[in-house]
Design an enzyme around this catalytic site. Structure first.
Site, PDB file in Angstrom:
ATOM      1  N   GLY A 157       0.847  -1.191   0.000  1.00 56.30           N
ATOM      2  CA  GLY A 157       0.000   0.000   0.000  1.00 56.30           C
ATOM      3  C   GLY A 157       0.878   1.235   0.000  1.00 56.30           C
ATOM      4  O   GLY A 157       2.060   1.162  -0.367  1.00 56.30           O
ATOM      5  N   ASP A 159       1.788   5.290   1.989  1.00 58.33           N
ATOM      6  CA  ASP A 159       2.288   5.789   3.265  1.00 58.33           C
ATOM      7  C   ASP A 159       1.273   5.607   4.388  1.00 58.33           C
ATOM      8  O   ASP A 159       1.642   5.396   5.547  1.00 58.33           O
ATOM      9  CB  ASP A 159       2.638   7.279   3.130  1.00 58.33           C
ATOM     10  CG  ASP A 159       3.743   7.496   2.107  1.00 58.33           C
ATOM     11  OD1 ASP A 159       4.651   6.652   2.037  1.00 58.33           O
ATOM     12  OD2 ASP A 159       3.675   8.491   1.366  1.00 58.33           O
ATOM     13  N   GLY A 201       0.754   2.802  -3.363  1.00 54.82           N
ATOM     14  CA  GLY A 201      -0.023   3.943  -2.862  1.00 54.82           C
ATOM     15  C   GLY A 201       0.003   5.098  -3.841  1.00 54.82           C
ATOM     16  O   GLY A 201       0.321   4.928  -5.017  1.00 54.82           O
ATOM     17  N   SER A 202      -0.301   6.295  -3.330  1.00 56.51           N
ATOM     18  CA  SER A 202      -0.364   7.480  -4.182  1.00 56.51           C
ATOM     19  C   SER A 202       0.933   8.280  -4.131  1.00 56.51           C
ATOM     20  O   SER A 202       1.341   8.861  -5.134  1.00 56.51           O
ATOM     21  CB  SER A 202      -1.511   8.389  -3.749  1.00 56.51           C
ATOM     22  OG  SER A 202      -2.713   7.693  -3.795  1.00 56.51           O
ATOM     23  N   THR A 203       1.565   8.375  -2.963  1.00 57.88           N
ATOM     24  CA  THR A 203       2.798   9.152  -2.833  1.00 57.88           C
ATOM     25  C   THR A 203       4.002   8.224  -2.673  1.00 57.88           C
ATOM     26  O   THR A 203       5.050   8.446  -3.259  1.00 57.88           O
ATOM     27  CB  THR A 203       2.727  10.091  -1.608  1.00 57.88           C
ATOM     28  OG1 THR A 203       1.461  10.752  -1.588  1.00 57.88           O
ATOM     29  CG2 THR A 203       3.830  11.127  -1.630  1.00 57.88           C
TER      30      THR A 203
HETATM   31  C1  LIG Z   1       4.552  23.564  -9.568  1.00 56.90           C
HETATM   32  C2  LIG Z   1       4.904  22.222  -9.129  1.00 56.90           C
HETATM   33  C3  LIG Z   1       5.406  22.189  -7.752  1.00 56.90           C
HETATM   34  C4  LIG Z   1       5.575  20.821  -7.259  1.00 56.90           C
HETATM   35  C5  LIG Z   1       6.027  20.829  -5.857  1.00 56.90           C
HETATM   36  C6  LIG Z   1       6.027  19.481  -5.342  1.00 56.90           C
HETATM   37  C7  LIG Z   1       6.454  19.367  -3.941  1.00 56.90           C
HETATM   38  C8  LIG Z   1       6.030  18.033  -3.519  1.00 56.90           C
HETATM   39  C9  LIG Z   1       6.558  17.606  -2.204  1.00 56.90           C
HETATM   40  C10 LIG Z   1       5.841  16.375  -1.805  1.00 56.90           C
HETATM   41  C11 LIG Z   1       6.198  15.976  -0.440  1.00 56.90           C
HETATM   42  C12 LIG Z   1       5.431  14.773  -0.047  1.00 56.90           C
HETATM   43  C13 LIG Z   1       5.690  14.453   1.337  1.00 56.90           C
HETATM   44  C14 LIG Z   1       4.980  13.225   1.738  1.00 56.90           C
HETATM   45  C15 LIG Z   1       3.839  13.199   2.326  1.00 56.90           C
HETATM   46  C16 LIG Z   1       3.166  11.934   2.687  1.00 56.90           C
HETATM   47  O1  LIG Z   1       3.356  11.674   4.034  1.00 56.90           O
HETATM   48  C17 LIG Z   1       1.660  12.047   2.433  1.00 56.90           C
HETATM   49  C18 LIG Z   1       1.041  10.680   2.506  1.00 56.90           C
HETATM   50  O2  LIG Z   1       1.415   9.912   1.424  1.00 56.90           O
HETATM   51  N1  LIG Z   1       1.392  12.578   1.128  1.00 56.90           N
HETATM   52  C19 LIG Z   1       0.841  13.768   0.990  1.00 56.90           C
HETATM   53  O3  LIG Z   1       0.483  14.435   1.907  1.00 56.90           O
HETATM   54  C20 LIG Z   1       0.672  14.251  -0.433  1.00 56.90           C
HETATM   55  C21 LIG Z   1       1.212  15.629  -0.588  1.00 56.90           C
HETATM   56  C22 LIG Z   1       1.146  15.994  -2.019  1.00 56.90           C
HETATM   57  C23 LIG Z   1       1.477  17.419  -2.215  1.00 56.90           C
HETATM   58  C24 LIG Z   1       1.337  17.767  -3.656  1.00 56.90           C
HETATM   59  C25 LIG Z   1       1.560  19.211  -3.855  1.00 56.90           C
HETATM   60  C26 LIG Z   1       1.359  19.579  -5.279  1.00 56.90           C
HETATM   61  C27 LIG Z   1       1.539  21.044  -5.420  1.00 56.90           C
HETATM   62  C28 LIG Z   1       1.078  21.536  -6.734  1.00 56.90           C
HETATM   63  C29 LIG Z   1       1.135  23.037  -6.760  1.00 56.90           C
HETATM   64  C30 LIG Z   1       0.723  23.501  -8.099  1.00 56.90           C
HETATM   65  C31 LIG Z   1       0.903  24.967  -8.292  1.00 56.90           C
HETATM   66  C32 LIG Z   1       0.745  25.277  -9.737  1.00 56.90           C
HETATM   67  C33 LIG Z   1       0.649  26.707  -9.999  1.00 56.90           C
HETATM   68  C34 LIG Z   1       0.579  27.043 -11.437  1.00 56.90           C
HETATM   69  N1  LIG Z   2      -9.630  -2.157   3.198  1.00 53.61           N
HETATM   70  C1  LIG Z   2      -9.572  -0.841   3.346  1.00 53.61           C
HETATM   71  N2  LIG Z   2     -10.615  -0.054   3.009  1.00 53.61           N
HETATM   72  C2  LIG Z   2     -10.552   1.283   3.119  1.00 53.61           C
HETATM   73  N3  LIG Z   2      -9.467   1.949   3.574  1.00 53.61           N
HETATM   74  C3  LIG Z   2      -8.398   1.211   3.919  1.00 53.61           C
HETATM   75  C4  LIG Z   2      -8.394  -0.207   3.834  1.00 53.61           C
HETATM   76  N4  LIG Z   2      -7.176  -0.660   4.245  1.00 53.61           N
HETATM   77  C5  LIG Z   2      -6.452   0.431   4.593  1.00 53.61           C
HETATM   78  N5  LIG Z   2      -7.173   1.555   4.402  1.00 53.61           N
HETATM   79  C6  LIG Z   2      -6.775   2.968   4.595  1.00 53.61           C
HETATM   80  O1  LIG Z   2      -6.534   3.551   3.309  1.00 53.61           O
HETATM   81  C7  LIG Z   2      -5.762   4.739   3.483  1.00 53.61           C
HETATM   82  C8  LIG Z   2      -4.902   5.007   2.274  1.00 53.61           C
HETATM   83  O2  LIG Z   2      -4.089   3.941   2.034  1.00 53.61           O
HETATM   84  P1  LIG Z   2      -2.651   3.987   1.390  1.00 53.61           P
HETATM   85  O3  LIG Z   2      -1.722   4.787   2.176  1.00 53.61           O
HETATM   86  O4  LIG Z   2      -2.282   2.547   1.197  1.00 53.61           O
HETATM   87  O5  LIG Z   2      -2.876   4.660  -0.046  1.00 53.61           O
HETATM   88  P2  LIG Z   2      -2.811   6.160  -0.539  1.00 53.61           P
HETATM   89  O6  LIG Z   2      -3.356   7.105   0.466  1.00 53.61           O
HETATM   90  O7  LIG Z   2      -3.400   6.146  -1.884  1.00 53.61           O
HETATM   91  O8  LIG Z   2      -1.263   6.405  -0.725  1.00 53.61           O
HETATM   92  P3  LIG Z   2      -0.209   7.415  -0.010  1.00 53.61           P
HETATM   93  O9  LIG Z   2      -0.436   7.298   1.462  1.00 53.61           O
HETATM   94  O10 LIG Z   2       1.120   6.903  -0.455  1.00 53.61           O
HETATM   95  O11 LIG Z   2      -0.495   8.802  -0.522  1.00 53.61           O
HETATM   96  C9  LIG Z   2      -4.962   4.498   4.743  1.00 53.61           C
HETATM   97  O12 LIG Z   2      -5.214   5.555   5.619  1.00 53.61           O
HETATM   98  C10 LIG Z   2      -5.474   3.184   5.319  1.00 53.61           C
HETATM   99  O13 LIG Z   2      -5.723   3.315   6.700  1.00 53.61           O
END
Ligand SMILES: CCCCCCCCCCCCC/C=C/[C@@H](O)[C@H](CO)NC(=O)CCCCCCCCCCCCCCC
Ligand SMILES: Nc1ncnc2c1ncn2[C@@H]1O[C@H](COP(=O)(O)OP(=O)(O)OP(=O)(O)O)[C@@H](O)[C@H]1O
Ligand SMILES: [Ca+2]
Length: 494
Positions: A157, A159, A201-203
Site C-alpha cells: 500500500g 504511506d 499507494g499514491s505518494t
Molecule cells: C509547480 C509544481 C510544484 C511541485 C512541488 C512538489 C512538492 C512536492 C513535495 C511532496 C512531499 C510529499 C511528502 C509526503 C507526504 C506523505 O506523508 C503524504 C502521505 O502519502 N502525502 C501527501 O500528503 C501528499 C502531498 C502531495 C502534495 C502535492 C503538492 C502539489 C503542489 C502543486 C502546486 C501547483 C501549483 C501550480 C501553480 C501554477
Molecule cells: N480495506 C480498506 N478499506 C478502506 N481503507 C483502507 C483499507 N485498508 C487500509 N485503508 C486505509 O486507506 C488509506 C490510504 O491507504 P494507502 O496509504 O495505502 O494509499 P494512498 O493514500 O493512496 O497512498 P499514499 O499514502 O502513499 O499517498 C490508509 O489511511 C489506510 O488506513
C-alpha cells in the site's frame, strides 16, 4: 558456481562490475527451461540472483547449471541451501497486509503477480491478510497477531498503510513493555520486527526515500536479502495526550490544506493531490502562530548540507531522545504568519519531488528538519515549490528558514487551551469573527490542519519529539549510484 558461492557467503560485498550477486535462490527444477538436452538423470538446476539495474532498481535473474554427475549436482544444491539457511538476517516467515484500496487500487494484483512468486522462490512462507477497512491492519497488529511466529511484517500500500503498521507495532511494543504513550517525555522501546513496504499507494514517500525508487520488485528483493535500515519516528501529542506517530512529513498550512481537500476527492486516485495542490496554491492561506523548537546542536550536519542520507551512513544513537527539562535552556521561538510549517524526519523524496522536502535529512539521526515558510507572494511561493523539482536550493529564499531539531511545539494564535473545543468548529467561529471584523480583507481562516504522514490530526496545537531509530525497515537506504553504468554491455559473467 564457486564464484557464486563465494559471493553468497559475503552477500553485501560489492564488486566493481555492473552485475553484483547479492543473494541466490534455488528454484524448483520444474521452472527450468533447459538449454541443453536433459535426461531425467541430468536435470539442470536454476539459481536466481539479484542484480542492480538503473536508478536504484533491482531485478531478479536466473542462471542455469548443468552437471552430468548426479551426486555432484546434489552437493551443489545442498551447499547452496545450507548457505542460504545460515544467513540469519533473511526472513523466513512474514506477515503481509494488503490494502486493496490504496493508490490505483492495484495492491492485490501487485502482490500476487510480482511479489508472491519471488517470496515463494526464496522459500519465504507468508500469512496474507487483505484488509477490509481502514485501521484493520493497525488493530490486528496491536492486539491479535501472533508476532512471535514472524521475522517481519510487510505492507502492500502507500504511506497511510505503512503508518497503520507503525502504529500497530509501536503501540503493541510499548504496551508489552509498560510504556505510557501519553507522556510526551517517555522514552519509547524500539520495535524488534522489521517492516517491508511494497509500494502500491499514491505518494509512496517512505518507500521512495528509503530505497530510491517505488518499485514493488525492488522492494521485495530488499526484503528477501534481509536488508535492515533503522528509522526515526516522531510522536505527536496535544495537552499530554498521544495523537499519532509520524515518520515522514508533519505539515501545517499548505500540506495540511492540500490533504484536507484531497481526502474529499479520494475517488480521483493519486491525481487528487495535483488538483488539491493547485487549488490550495491559489487559495494562498497563511496561518499565525508560534513555533518553539529544540535545535539539535550536538550532531554533525545541517539541513543546508550537500551531503545526502545514503546506504551505510552511520549515526550514533546517543542523546537521541532527550527529556525537556535537561535541554529547556536551548529552545528557540519563531512567531509570525506562515504559509507552511513542515517537519521532515526524512528527505520525503517521492516521484513528485525526487530530492524531497528536505534533501539532506537523515533517516535515523534522531532529528527532524523544521521548515518554516513565511507569508510571501504567490509568485515567490511558486518559486519555492518549483525548486523542489530542480537542483536549486528551496531553502535559499528570504522567507524560508530551516532548523534541524529534536523536539518542537506549535501554538496557533487565538488558540484557547480547551481540549474539548473541536478544531474545525473553533476554526469556523474564529474565521467568521475575524472576517466580520475586517469585511474587506481576504482573511485566512485561523487554523489549518496538520498533515501527519497523510492523515489529518484533530488538533492544531501540538508537541512533537523525535524517537531515534524506533523502527527498522527491510531496506538498506539509498545506494550511491555507480559512476559507470553500462547497461548495454554488462561486463561481469557469473
Ligand atoms: C509547480 C509544481 C510544484 C511541485 C512541488 C512538489 C512538492 C512536492 C513535495 C511532496 C512531499 C510529499 C511528502 C509526503 C507526504 C506523505 O506523508 C503524504 C502521505 O502519502 N502525502 C501527501 O500528503 C501528499 C502531498 C502531495 C502534495 C502535492 C503538492 C502539489 C503542489 C502543486 C502546486 C501547483 C501549483 C501550480 C501553480 C501554477
Ligand atoms: N480495506 C480498506 N478499506 C478502506 N481503507 C483502507 C483499507 N485498508 C487500509 N485503508 C486505509 O486507506 C488509506 C490510504 O491507504 P494507502 O496509504 O495505502 O494509499 P494512498 O493514500 O493512496 O497512498 P499514499 O499514502 O502513499 O499517498 C490508509 O489511511 C489506510 O488506513
Ligand atoms: Ca531524521
Amino acid at each position: 558456481l564457486k564464484h557464486s558461492l563465494f559471493l553468497l557467503s559475503q552477500p553485501f560485498k560489492l564488486c566493481n562490475c555492473f552485475k553484483v550477486i547479492i543473494g541466490l535462490m534455488v528454484k524448483s527444477l520444474s521452472f527450468v527451461k533447459p538449454l541443453y538436452p536433459v535426461t531425467p538423470s541430468r536435470p539442470p538446476s536454476t539459481v536466481s540472483y539479484v542484480e542492480r539495474a538503473r536508478q536504484h532498481r533491482w531485478q531478479c535473474s536466473d542462471v542455469t547449471f548443468h552437471c552430468s554427475e548426479g551426486a555432484l549436482r546434489q552437493q551443489w544444491i545442498q551447499t547452496i541451501r545450507e548457505q542460504l539457511t545460515a544467513l540469519t538476517s533473511r526472513p523466513k516467515h512474514l506477515l503481509v497486509y494488503i490494502n486493496p484500496h490504496g493508490g490505483k487500487q492495484q495492491g492485490e494484483c501487485i502482490y500476487e503477480q510480482k511479489v508472491a512468486p519471488l517470496f515463494a522462490c526464496a522459500s519465504i512462507s507468508t500469512d496474507v491478510i487483505v484488509t477490509e477497512h481502514a485501521n484493520h491492519a493497525r488493530d490486528h497488529l496491536k492486539t491479535e497477531a501472533e508476532l512471535k511466529k514472524y521475522d517481519g511484517v510487510v505492507c502492500v500500500g502507500g504511506d497511510g498503510m505503512f503508518s497503520e503498521i507503525v502504529h500497530g507495532l509501536v503501540s503493541r511494543t510499548q504496551r508489552e513493555n509498560g510504556v505510557d504513550q501519553n507522556s510526551p517525555e517517555e522514552k519509547l522501546v524500539p520495535c524488534s520486527l522489521r517492516i517491508g513496504i511494497i509500494p502500491a499507494g499514491s505518494t509512496d514517500c517512505i518507500c521512495y526515500a528509503t530505497v530510491g525508487i517505488n518499485d514493488p520488485v525492488t522492494s521485495a528483493l530488499h526484503v528477501i536479502v534481509g536488508d535492515s535500515q533503522p528509522m526515526d519516528v516522531c510522536s505527536v501529542h496535544h495537552n499530554n495526550t498521544f495523537l499519532r506517530y509520524s515518520s515522514s512529513l508533519l505539515g501545517y498550512g499548505f500540506y495540511g490544506d492540500v490533504l484536507a481537500d484531497s481526502e474529499r476527492k479520494r475517488w480521483m486516485g493519486p491525481a487528487r493531490y495535483n488538483f488539491s495542490g493547485f487549488k490550495t496554491f491559489l487559495t494562498h492561506h497563511h496561518y499565525e502562530g508560534a513555533v518553539s523548537f529544540l535545535p539539535a546542536t550536538d550532531i554533525l550536519g545541517t539541513p543546508r548540507d550537500k551531503t545526502r542520507c545514503r546506504a551505510g551512513y552511520v549515526t550514533l544513537p546517543n542523546l537521541c531522545f532527550c527529556s525537556i527539562p535537561e535541554y529547556e535552556m536551548g529552545w528557540g521561538v519563531v512567531r509570525g504568519k506562515f504559509l507552511a510549517i513542515n517537519a521532515a524526519s526524512m528527505s520525503c523524496a517521492c516521484p513528485r519531488s525526487p530530492k524531497g522536502l528536505s534533501p539532506a535529512a537523515h533517516l535515523a539521526d534522531g532529528t527532524t528538519d523544521l521548515i518554516l515558510v513565511r507569508k510571501c507572494s504567490r509568485f515567490n511561493f511558486l518559486r519555492h515549490l518549483l525548486r523542489h523539482t530542480s537542483k536549486d536550493d528551496q531553502f535559499d529564499m528570504t522567507f524560508v528558514e530551516v532548523h534541524r531539531v529534536r523536539r518542537f511545539r506549535f501554538t496557533p494564535r487565538h488558540w484557547q487551551n480547551d481540549s474539548e473545543l473541536d478544531l474545525r468548529e473553533n476554526g469556523k467561529q474564529l474565521f467568521s469573527q475575524i472576517c466580520r471584523d475586517h469585511p474587506a480583507c481576504s482573511c485566512s481562516p485561523a487554523y489549518s490542519s496538520w498533515n501527519c504522514d497523510g492523515e489529518i490530526l484533530p488538533h492544531a496545537a501540538i508537541e512533537v519529539g523525535v524517537h531515534c531509530q524506533l523502527i527498522k525497515l527491510f531496506t538498506r537506504g539509498i545506494e550511491e549510484q555507480p559512476l559507470f553504468e553500462d547497461l548495454a554491455n554488462p561486463p561481469c559473467a557469473l
